[in-house]
Design an enzyme around this catalytic site. Sequence first.
Site, PDB file in Angstrom:
ATOM      1  CD  GLU A  73       0.517  -0.467   3.150  1.00 58.09           C
ATOM      2  OE1 GLU A  73       1.395   0.003   3.970  1.00 58.09           O
ATOM      3  OE2 GLU A  73       0.780  -1.595   2.792  1.00 58.09           O
ATOM      4  CG  ASP A  74       4.851   0.534   1.050  1.00 60.45           C
ATOM      5  OD1 ASP A  74       4.459   0.187   0.034  1.00 60.45           O
ATOM      6  OD2 ASP A  74       5.784   0.365   1.754  1.00 60.45           O
TER       7      ASP A  74
END
Length: 509
Positions: A320-321
């Site tokens: 997700e980063d």
Amino acid sequence: MIMQLGLTSLAFLALKCDAYNIAPKIDTPNVEPFAPSGGLKLLAIVAIIWYVVVLLVAYYGFFEIMQKFSKRKTLPVPPQVEGVTILRPIKGIDPEMELCLQSAFDQDYPKFEIIICVESENDPGIGVAEALIRKYPHVDARILKGDSHNPDHFGPNPKVNNLAKGYSAGKYDIMWILDSNVWVCSGALSRSVDALNRSLDNGRSTFDFQTGKGRKVNLVHHVPMAISINPQTGTNLDEMFLFTSHSKFYISINKAALAPCVNGKSNLYRRSELDLAVKRLGKGSEPSLDGTTGILAKDAAYYGSKPGQGLRFFARYIGEDNMIATALWFQNGGRTGLTGDAAIQPLGGVNSTSLKNYLLRRIRWLRVRKHMVLEATLLEPTTECLLCGTFGTFAISTLFLQSYFNWKFFIFHLLVWMVTDYTQFHILLTNASQDTATCNVPYFAEPNFNAYGSPFESSNLRTFHRWVLYWLLREVLALPIWISAMLGTRIIWRNRPFRINVDLSAEEL
């Protein structure tokens, strides 16, 4: 007399041969001239171009470390103070978690709140968080607990599911996502807000607010580093990887600003910016982060229409980063920025210290990256010392040294690379925790910390022979790890099996 006659005869024969230009026959070895084929020459030209590119990128990062990470960090005086919501997700007990969580309470910044997000009301980490809240009654801090019987589930990513409630409940627009297992300096928040508001990358402006030229920083992140707090092979290899190869290229790619390269240990951005990026994803012009269509656009439109819910869209991704950074970069026209700070993770848990644990961690994240940035992942082994040196030695030997592989040049390459890494390792180790702000530095972040016994009293240098041993081991393992990662799609994360789909989303098995 006989000897004299023999010598006279030989002399006469030599003169006669010379008179008739007849040379005596001498057997000589038949040495063919070095003549590589046209195909090999072309291959050598390609190899030397790539070798030079890798060296330029590597030393671009190295000299940035020498310039921006080699001194004590200063505390800026921001022109205006904006409130910040610090989100710290907890899942179980991490090594030295209390000291890591405490670093958020110690921030030298006048206006912030801390929200500690817990997936389950039965999580053992709650006691640690509650003790810190009692210890710092003047800090605006609270715990948000999930429902153990009906946990939040917006996708397979448990970190995003856990953070979503804090993201929506935060008082302030600026969000600092800070993992529970990392420690940061007390001035990190002040420098990060300053970088976000003034669009700075390691102190350099990236955007002209008068002319509108450049890219504005809309995500500030910190270089991930790890300290081995016990003398185990797995954690020592993690420490070596993050302090040498990873940090060099991570910092270089960020400075070049050609594409986002973000690790999610410590990220700061505006909630309104991320919500806007998700809303734009849902409009259909770019329906997903990889250009596909379908349900992703529908989900993006749904979450983008509700303020404070944009983060939930990214629960479908394990990485997700990187996907958040990609959305902010391409949808909002922004870029990322560093501040000279590091997010330091102490490594020493029971289940993370062995060589096998290290191999599994590296394989897992390479498999995730394979789907997010395929081209970069395919090229990654050629940026490592041994393989890069092999290509470079072949190219230089073929084109300039009249051989296919000059071992002297290869050894020279290894020594220069090793000295560079050794220098970089100790620059980062010495200065990662140095801050002019009042800073309660934990023992593991002290430059003279020694996991093998008493502290290094006269020097902060790691023992050279041990350092070289782990450096060589990490370099030798790099290619086998990459091959193993490329051959599979299944990963184990937080003791759960996942498969990465072609649209970059993850599917829990």
